[in-house]
Design a protein around this motif. Structure first.
Motif, PDB file in Angstrom:
ATOM      1  N   LYS A 228       0.840  -1.209   0.000  1.00 15.29           N
ATOM      2  CA  LYS A 228       0.000   0.000   0.000  1.00 15.29           C
ATOM      3  C   LYS A 228       0.868   1.248   0.000  1.00 15.29           C
ATOM      4  O   LYS A 228       0.574   2.225  -0.728  1.00 15.29           O
ATOM      5  N   ALA A 229       1.944   1.243   0.758  1.00 17.01           N
ATOM      6  CA  ALA A 229       2.865   2.382   0.764  1.00 17.01           C
ATOM      7  C   ALA A 229       3.529   2.550  -0.596  1.00 17.01           C
ATOM      8  O   ALA A 229       3.733   3.681  -1.066  1.00 17.01           O
ATOM      9  N   ALA A 230       3.885   1.420  -1.247  1.00 16.82           N
ATOM     10  CA  ALA A 230       4.489   1.490  -2.580  1.00 16.82           C
ATOM     11  C   ALA A 230       3.492   2.034  -3.603  1.00 16.82           C
ATOM     12  O   ALA A 230       3.860   2.812  -4.491  1.00 16.82           O
ATOM     13  N   GLN A 231       2.232   1.637  -3.463  1.00 19.88           N
ATOM     14  CA  GLN A 231       1.194   2.188  -4.339  1.00 19.88           C
ATOM     15  C   GLN A 231       1.082   3.701  -4.177  1.00 19.88           C
ATOM     16  O   GLN A 231       1.006   4.448  -5.165  1.00 19.88           O
ATOM     17  N   ASP A 232       1.053   4.136  -2.938  1.00 19.07           N
ATOM     18  CA  ASP A 232       0.936   5.577  -2.666  1.00 19.07           C
ATOM     19  C   ASP A 232       2.151   6.330  -3.204  1.00 19.07           C
ATOM     20  O   ASP A 232       2.017   7.414  -3.793  1.00 19.07           O
ATOM     21  N   ALA A 233       3.346   5.748  -3.001  1.00 16.61           N
ATOM     22  CA  ALA A 233       4.561   6.410  -3.479  1.00 16.61           C
ATOM     23  C   ALA A 233       4.575   6.486  -5.007  1.00 16.61           C
ATOM     24  O   ALA A 233       4.967   7.512  -5.587  1.00 16.61           O
ATOM     25  N   PHE A 234       4.151   5.404  -5.647  1.00 15.59           N
ATOM     26  CA  PHE A 234       4.089   5.415  -7.107  1.00 15.59           C
ATOM     27  C   PHE A 234       3.060   6.435  -7.596  1.00 15.59           C
ATOM     28  O   PHE A 234       3.292   7.154  -8.585  1.00 15.59           O
ATOM     29  N   GLY A 235       1.939   6.522  -6.897  1.00 14.66           N
ATOM     30  CA  GLY A 235       0.924   7.506  -7.278  1.00 14.66           C
ATOM     31  C   GLY A 235       1.447   8.926  -7.167  1.00 14.66           C
ATOM     32  O   GLY A 235       1.227   9.746  -8.078  1.00 14.66           O
ATOM     33  N   ARG A 236       2.143   9.211  -6.083  1.00 12.99           N
ATOM     34  CA  ARG A 236       2.694  10.573  -5.910  1.00 12.99           C
ATOM     35  C   ARG A 236       3.747  10.887  -6.959  1.00 12.99           C
ATOM     36  O   ARG A 236       3.784  11.996  -7.520  1.00 12.99           O
ATOM     37  N   SER A 237       4.622   9.914  -7.226  1.00 11.68           N
ATOM     38  CA  SER A 237       5.671  10.156  -8.228  1.00 11.68           C
ATOM     39  C   SER A 237       5.070  10.340  -9.628  1.00 11.68           C
ATOM     40  O   SER A 237       5.566  11.143 -10.425  1.00 11.68           O
ATOM     41  N   SER A 238       3.984   9.619  -9.905  1.00 12.60           N
ATOM     42  CA  SER A 238       3.320   9.766 -11.204  1.00 12.60           C
ATOM     43  C   SER A 238       2.670  11.134 -11.341  1.00 12.60           C
ATOM     44  O   SER A 238       2.745  11.774 -12.408  1.00 12.60           O
TER      45      SER A 238
ATOM     46  N   GLN B 217       3.608  13.853  -9.789  1.00 17.63           N
ATOM     47  CA  GLN B 217       4.694  14.832  -9.928  1.00 17.63           C
ATOM     48  C   GLN B 217       5.253  14.825 -11.345  1.00 17.63           C
ATOM     49  O   GLN B 217       5.505  15.890 -11.941  1.00 17.63           O
ATOM     50  N   LEU B 218       5.443  13.631 -11.902  1.00 13.43           N
ATOM     51  CA  LEU B 218       5.966  13.536 -13.259  1.00 13.43           C
ATOM     52  C   LEU B 218       4.994  14.163 -14.258  1.00 13.43           C
ATOM     53  O   LEU B 218       5.412  14.908 -15.173  1.00 13.43           O
ATOM     54  N   ASN B 219       3.720  13.903 -14.112  1.00 13.59           N
ATOM     55  CA  ASN B 219       2.727  14.480 -15.034  1.00 13.59           C
ATOM     56  C   ASN B 219       2.674  16.005 -14.920  1.00 13.59           C
ATOM     57  O   ASN B 219       2.506  16.711 -15.927  1.00 13.59           O
ATOM     58  N   GLN B 220       2.825  16.509 -13.719  1.00  9.75           N
ATOM     59  CA  GLN B 220       2.830  17.965 -13.543  1.00  9.75           C
ATOM     60  C   GLN B 220       4.031  18.599 -14.244  1.00  9.75           C
ATOM     61  O   GLN B 220       3.919  19.651 -14.900  1.00  9.75           O
ATOM     62  N   LEU B 221       5.181  17.969 -14.106  1.00 11.06           N
ATOM     63  CA  LEU B 221       6.379  18.499 -14.762  1.00 11.06           C
ATOM     64  C   LEU B 221       6.235  18.440 -16.283  1.00 11.06           C
ATOM     65  O   LEU B 221       6.629  19.381 -17.003  1.00 11.06           O
ATOM     66  N   ARG B 222       5.712  17.359 -16.781  1.00  8.75           N
ATOM     67  CA  ARG B 222       5.514  17.243 -18.231  1.00  8.75           C
ATOM     68  C   ARG B 222       4.527  18.289 -18.746  1.00  8.75           C
ATOM     69  O   ARG B 222       4.713  18.856 -19.842  1.00  8.75           O
TER      70      ARG B 222
ATOM     71  N   ALA C 233      12.457  12.845 -12.106  1.00  9.63           N
ATOM     72  CA  ALA C 233      11.078  12.459 -11.812  1.00  9.63           C
ATOM     73  C   ALA C 233      10.690  11.180 -12.564  1.00  9.63           C
ATOM     74  O   ALA C 233       9.983  10.316 -12.036  1.00  9.63           O
ATOM     75  N   THR C 234      11.190  11.059 -13.796  1.00  9.15           N
ATOM     76  CA  THR C 234      10.891   9.848 -14.574  1.00  9.15           C
ATOM     77  C   THR C 234      11.537   8.625 -13.938  1.00  9.15           C
ATOM     78  O   THR C 234      10.921   7.559 -13.843  1.00  9.15           O
ATOM     79  N   LYS C 235      12.794   8.782 -13.513  1.00  6.89           N
ATOM     80  CA  LYS C 235      13.495   7.666 -12.857  1.00  6.89           C
ATOM     81  C   LYS C 235      12.807   7.285 -11.551  1.00  6.89           C
ATOM     82  O   LYS C 235      12.646   6.097 -11.236  1.00  6.89           O
ATOM     83  N   LEU C 236      12.368   8.304 -10.779  1.00  2.92           N
ATOM     84  CA  LEU C 236      11.694   8.023  -9.518  1.00  2.92           C
ATOM     85  C   LEU C 236      10.393   7.258  -9.760  1.00  2.92           C
ATOM     86  O   LEU C 236      10.115   6.263  -9.082  1.00  2.92           O
ATOM     87  N   ALA C 237       9.607   7.710 -10.722  1.00  4.20           N
ATOM     88  CA  ALA C 237       8.350   7.017 -11.028  1.00  4.20           C
ATOM     89  C   ALA C 237       8.616   5.599 -11.521  1.00  4.20           C
ATOM     90  O   ALA C 237       7.887   4.653 -11.173  1.00  4.20           O
ATOM     91  N   HIS C 238       9.678   5.435 -12.328  1.00  5.66           N
ATOM     92  CA  HIS C 238      10.035   4.105 -12.821  1.00  5.66           C
ATOM     93  C   HIS C 238      10.447   3.197 -11.666  1.00  5.66           C
ATOM     94  O   HIS C 238      10.028   2.024 -11.585  1.00  5.66           O
TER      95      HIS C 238
END
Length: 524
Positions: free
Chosen positions: A297-307, A309-314, A339-344
C-alpha cells in the motif's frame, strides 16, 4: 526466453539446496542488564551467536528493530517476520526479558533459515561486528544506502534475479485483495482457536491440581486406616483385617494416581509446545503477511505521488514549448529525468512487492501453514496416544494388584453405565451396593469373655434359663423387684423374643437368585 527461464530456475533451485545443506545456526542467549548513568537509561542487551561468529556479539532490542527495517526496505515482496512486542514500561522484568529473548531468538533463526535474507550484507555485519562504535558506524552506513545495491549485496542480488524472472500476474490488484481477505480470515480464525486452546491449557492445569489432591487423599486414607487399626482391640480383629485391606487398596490407588500425575505434568507442556506454538506461529505468519500488504500500500501511494509529480512536470514543459519558450523547456529536462526515474523505480518496487505477495509469499505461506500445523498437531496427537497407552497400563496394573479381573470388572462398569444411559435424565449418583444378605460369623479365636452389662447378663440368663450357680436347667432365683419400671421397659420384658424354630431354620434357603445376580453385577 522460456529456455532462459528454465535454466535460471534449475540453477536457482540447485543453489537453494546447496545452501540448505550448509546449514546456518543463530541464537539469542544471555540477556544482560546494563545500568544507566546520569544522562542515560538502563537497558538490556542480548548475546547473538551464529555460524558467522560463534563467540557472538551483543545487541539491543533497538538493533533488531533496525535490522528488520533494513530488510523490509531492501527485499521487496518478502514478508519479513515480526519482532516480539515492544514494551515501554516494565521492560526490565525478568519474565518479560525471557519472553523477549525467546522471541528475538525465533526471529533470528527465521532470518538465518532464509537463503536470501541471511545473505544480506548488513545482516552479516549484524552477526559479526563486535565493537559498539563499529556497529553504530555500520548502522549509519546502511541507513545512508550502503548495501542497498544488488552489486554489493549477494543476498539481495539473488533475490532481485528471481523477481525479474517472475511475470506480473494479470489483474494483480484484484488478486492481492483476495489474498488479503484470505489472510484476514485465517488470522481471525486462528485467534479464536488460540483462545480455545488457551482455555484448554488452563483446564489441563486445573486437572493436574485435582489429580494431586486425589492422590494426596488416597495417601491420607491409607495412612489413616493403618493408624486406626493400631488402636483397635482384640474384639475388632476382623475389622482390623478388613481395614488393613482398605489401607492396602488405598495405597495402591495412591500409587496409580501418582503415576498418572507424573504423566499428566507433561500435558500442559505438550499443549504449549505443540498446539499453542503452532497457532501462535501461524498468527505471526499472518501478521507478517499483513505487514507486507502494508508495504505494498505504501508502494502504491509512493508510485501515485511520483506519477502525479511527473505528469505535472511534463504539463509545465509542454506549456513552455507551446509558448515558444524552448530555453525554459530545456532547463526542465534534468528535473524531468529525475522524476521519470523516480516514477520508474516506484513502479518497479510496486511490481516487485506484488510479485512477492502473489507468487512467493502467498504460495509458500500456504505450503508452510499446512506442513507446520500438520507436524505440530501430529506431534500432539502422538504424545496423547502414548499417554493414553501408558494410562491404560497404569490402570491395568492397578486392577491386577487389587486382585480384580479386568474383563469382568469392565463388564460390571459397562452395565452401570448402560443403566445410567437408559434413564431419561442423567443423574450422577453412585449405584447402591447390592444387598448380599446378613451373615453372622463366629467370634474371633482366643477372644476372652469379659463382664457383660447387668441388663444384658440378665437378658441372657432369662433366655437360657441358667441358674445362679451356672448349672443348666436349674431354676433361677426370683429377681428383686424393680423400684420403678417404665411402661416401655415393662412391655419389652413381657414380650418374648422371636426366634426361628429348628424346622424353620432348615427350610430357610442359604441364598436366592436375586442375590446371585446381584453378586455378579456388584462392582463395589
Amino acid at each position: 526466453m522460456a529456455a532462459d527461464a528454465s535454466s535460471f530456475w534449475e540453477s536457482e533451485l540447485e543453489w537453494q539446496a546447496a545452501e540448505a545443506e550448509k546449514g546456518f545456526e543463530v541464537n539469542v542467549i544471555e540477556p544482560r542488564h546494563v545500568g544507566g548513568g546520569m544522562f542515560s537509561k538502563s537497558y538490556t542487551t542480548y548475546k547473538v551467536t551464529s555460524t558467522v561468529l560463534a563467540d557472538g556479539v551483543w545487541r539491543r532490542y533497538s538493533d533488531f528493530e533496525f535490522m528488520r527495517d533494513i530488510l523490509v526496505s531492501r527485499f521487496h515482496g518478502l514478508a519479513i517476520p515480526l519482532l516480539p512486542d515492544k514494551r515501554v514500561v516494565g521492560n526490565l522484568d525478568e519474565a518479560f526479558i525471557e519472553r523477549r529473548r525467546a522471541g528475538l531468538a525465533d526471529w533470528a533463526r527465521k532470518i538465518g533459515a532464509h537463503p536470501y535474507l541471511r545473505g544480506d550484507a548488513t545482516f552479516t555485519r549484524f552477526l559479526s561486528v563486535t565493537g559498539d562504535s563499529e556497529w553504530e558506524q555500520s548502522k549509519k552506513a546502511a541507513a545512508t544506502g550502503e548495501g542497498a545495491s544488488s552489486s554489493s549485496n549477494p543476498g539481495l542480488a539473488r533475490w532481485f534475479g528471481c523477481l525479474r524472472m517472475y511475470p506480473l500476474p494479470a489483474e494483480s490488484d484484484k488478486a492481492v485483495a483476495e489474498s488479503a481477505a484470505l489472510n484476514s480470515m485465517l488470522e481471525d480464525k486462528c485467534r479464536a482457536l488460540l483462545t480455545a486452546v488457551d482455555a484448554f491449557l488452563q483446564a489441563t492445569k486445573q486437572s493436574v491440581a485435582a489429580m494431586e489432591a486425589i492422590g494426596a487423599a488416597f495417601d491420607s486414607l491409607a495412612k489413616g486406616a493403618v493408624a486406626a487399626t493400631e488402636k483397635l482391640g482384640p474384639v475388632h480383629e476382623s475389622v482390623k483385617k478388613e481395614t488393613m485391606s482398605l489401607a492396602d487398596l488405598s495405597a495402591k490407588g495412591h500409587h496409580a494416581w501418582t503415576e498418572l500425575l507424573s504423566l499428566s505434568k507433561f500435558a500442559d507442556n505438550e499443549v504449549q509446545l505443540f498446539l499453542l506454538a503452532a497457532i501462535a506461529n501461524e498468527i505471526g505468519r499472518c501478521q507478517a503477511f499483513s505487514s507486507l500488504l502494508a508495504v505494498r500500500k505504501a508502494a502504491q501511494d509512493a508510485f501515485g505521488r511520483s506519477s502525479v509529480q511527473l505528469n505535472q512536470l511534463r504539463f509545465r514543459q509542454k506549456q513552455y514549448k507551446d509558448k515558444g519558450d524552448a530555453p525554459r523547456a530545456a532547463q526542465m529536462e534534468p528535473e524531468l529525468e529525475r522524476a521519470t526515474k523516480l516514477a520508474h523505480d516506484m513502479n518497479n518496487r510496486l511490481s516487485d512487492v506484488t510479485k512477492g505477495i502473489l507468487l512467493v509469499e502467498g504460495r509458500s505461506s500456504a505450503i508452510k501453514r499446512v506442513t507446520m500445523l500438520s507436524q505440530l498437531f501430529g506431534c500432539f496427537a502422538a504424545t496423547q496416544g502414548a499417554s493414553a497407552s501408558t494410562t491404560q497400563t497404569i490402570w491395568k496394573n492397578f486392577l491386577a494388584e487389587a486382585g480384580l479381573e479386568k474383563a469382568g470388572t469392565i463388564a460390571k462398569a459397562q452395565r452401570v453405565i448402560d443403566d445410567l444411559l437408559d434413564t431419561d435424565e442423567y443423574t450422577p449418583v453412585l449405584p447402591a451396593a447390592p444387598d448380599s444378605g446378613f451373615s453372622i460369623a463366629p467370634p474371633p479365636t482366643g477372644l476372652q469373655a469379659g463382664a457383660a452389662p447387668a441388663s444384658a447378663a440378665a437378658a441372657a440368663a432369662a433366655a437360657s434359663g441358667a441358674g445362679s450357680d451356672g448349672a443348666a436347667g436349674s431354676p433361677a432365683p426370683a429377681p428383686a423387684p424393680a423400684a420403678a419400671a417404665s411402661p416401655a421397659a415393662a412391655a419389652a420384658a413381657s414380650t418374648p423374643a422371636a426366634s426361628p424354630s429348628a424346622d424353620e431354620e432348615e427350610d430357610t434357603p442359604a441364598g436366592n437368585d436375586d442375590d446371585d445376580d446381584a453378586e455378579e453385577g456388584d462392582m463395589f
